[in-house]
Design an enzyme around this catalytic site. Structure first.
Site, PDB file in Angstrom:
ATOM      1  N   HIS A 115      30.877   1.384   2.903  1.00  0.00           N
ATOM      2  CA  HIS A 115      30.307   1.563   4.406  1.00  0.00           C
ATOM      3  C   HIS A 115      29.444   3.112   4.747  1.00  0.00           C
ATOM      4  O   HIS A 115      30.581   3.659   4.231  1.00  0.00           O
ATOM      5  CB  HIS A 115      31.510   1.375   5.352  1.00  0.00           C
ATOM      6  N   ASP A 130      35.320  -4.523   6.164  1.00  0.00           N
ATOM      7  CA  ASP A 130      36.195  -3.493   5.662  1.00  0.00           C
ATOM      8  C   ASP A 130      37.334  -2.690   5.859  1.00  0.00           C
ATOM      9  O   ASP A 130      37.470  -1.903   6.175  1.00  0.00           O
ATOM     10  CB  ASP A 130      34.943  -2.631   7.011  1.00  0.00           C
ATOM     11  N   GLU A 136      26.047   7.820   0.701  1.00  0.00           N
ATOM     12  CA  GLU A 136      25.967   6.902   0.297  1.00  0.00           C
ATOM     13  C   GLU A 136      24.891   6.857  -1.659  1.00  0.00           C
ATOM     14  O   GLU A 136      25.199   6.618  -2.336  1.00  0.00           O
ATOM     15  CB  GLU A 136      25.075   5.618   1.201  1.00  0.00           C
TER      16      GLU A 136
HETATM   17  C1  GRF Z   1      24.206   1.319   4.102  1.00  0.00           C
HETATM   18  O1  GRF Z   1      24.133   2.377   5.338  1.00  0.00           O
HETATM   19  C2  GRF Z   1      25.591   0.641   3.757  1.00  0.00           C
HETATM   20  O2  GRF Z   1      26.851   1.651   3.922  1.00  0.00           O
HETATM   21  C3  GRF Z   1      25.751  -0.763   4.170  1.00  0.00           C
HETATM   22  O3  GRF Z   1      24.410  -1.007   4.881  1.00  0.00           O
HETATM   23  C4  GRF Z   1      23.149  -0.053   4.574  1.00  0.00           C
HETATM   24  C5  GRF Z   1      22.566  -0.530   3.698  1.00  0.00           C
HETATM   25  O4  GRF Z   1      21.208   0.100   3.232  1.00  0.00           O
HETATM   26  N1  GRF Z   1      26.822  -1.838   4.091  1.00  0.00           N
HETATM   27  P1  GRF Z   1      20.417  -0.743   2.030  1.00  0.00           P
HETATM   28  O5  GRF Z   1      19.792  -2.105   2.738  1.00  0.00           O
HETATM   29  O6  GRF Z   1      20.835  -0.356   1.436  1.00  0.00           O
HETATM   30  O7  GRF Z   1      19.239   0.657   2.068  1.00  0.00           O
END
Ligand code: GRF
Length: 193
Positions: free
Chosen positions: A109, A150, A179
């Site tokens: 998230h 979440d 991420e």
């Molecule tokens: C990311 O920000 C993730 O945290 C959220 O959705 C977004 C997905 O991005 N759950 P991607 O499709 O991996 O580029």
């Protein structure tokens, strides 16, 4: 196709799939772990193409097959997942999945939960809310998945600053970088512990 000597990751993604891409890259030549399949509910999800590029099975499914018929559950089971990673997946995971794979489903998230979570809190909605609130920090939360959006147990949080003048888009890019850095590491740790 499947080799029983490796641990299997199954990815669920609804959109672009840049996090899925990081997992596909990280585990492409990994000696103990593979991405076994990527599932999507969205025919236009670029994530499907990314999986195909890595010769990983990419499966599209309907709402009915996910929530009513049990078809998706059976398909996922056939890949013997050791971990299911929701990487930008927007649907709530049904009970039959949670029961079949207890503690094996995680989500990423793009905010510091418990703030900015729940239904509708995805994509730019999250970053817009953070910027509007004037928070000095944002970040990511990788957590276990339960029956509420979440709300599962945290596995890792990482922080980044919110800079004066940040637009939601600029903040989104900074958070996405976090991420990409942490998700493969966390997945690997969970599978090798
Ligand atoms: C990311 O920000 C993730 O945290 C959220 O959705 C977004 C997905 O991005 N759950 P991607 O499709 O991996 O580029």
């Amino acid at each position: 196709m499947e080799r029983p000597d490796k641990k299997n990751i199954v990815i669920f993604a609804s959109g672009s799939g840049s996090n899925a891409q990081r997992l596909l890259e990280h585990f492409e030549h990994h000696p103990q772990i593979r991405v076994a399949a990527l599932f999507s509910n969205n025919p236009n999800a670029y994530a499907l193409k990314r999986a195909e590029t890595f010769h990983v099975p990419a499966l599209l499914f309907s709402r009915d097959a996910f929530y009513n018929t049990g078809e998706v559950l059976e398909q996922v089971k056939s890949f013997h997942p050791d971990l299911i990673v929701l990487a930008g997946f927007l649907w709530l995971v049904p009970q039959n999945f949670l029961q079949t794979f207890p503690d094996k489903i995680i989500n990423i998230h793009p905010a510091l939960l418990p703030k900015y979570g729940g239904k509708g809190m995805h994509g730019l909605n999250v970053h817009t809310a953070v910027v509007q609130a004037g928070d000095a920090q944002s970040g990511i939360t990788i957590h276990r998945v339960n029956e509420e959006y979440d709300k599962g147990e945290f596995i890792l949080q990482a922080h980044c600053p919110v800079m004066p003048g940040d637009t939601p888009e600029v903040l989104a890019a900074r958070v996405l970088e976090l991420e990409h850095k942490h998700l493969p590491e966390v997945v690997e740790k969970l599978l090798l512990k």
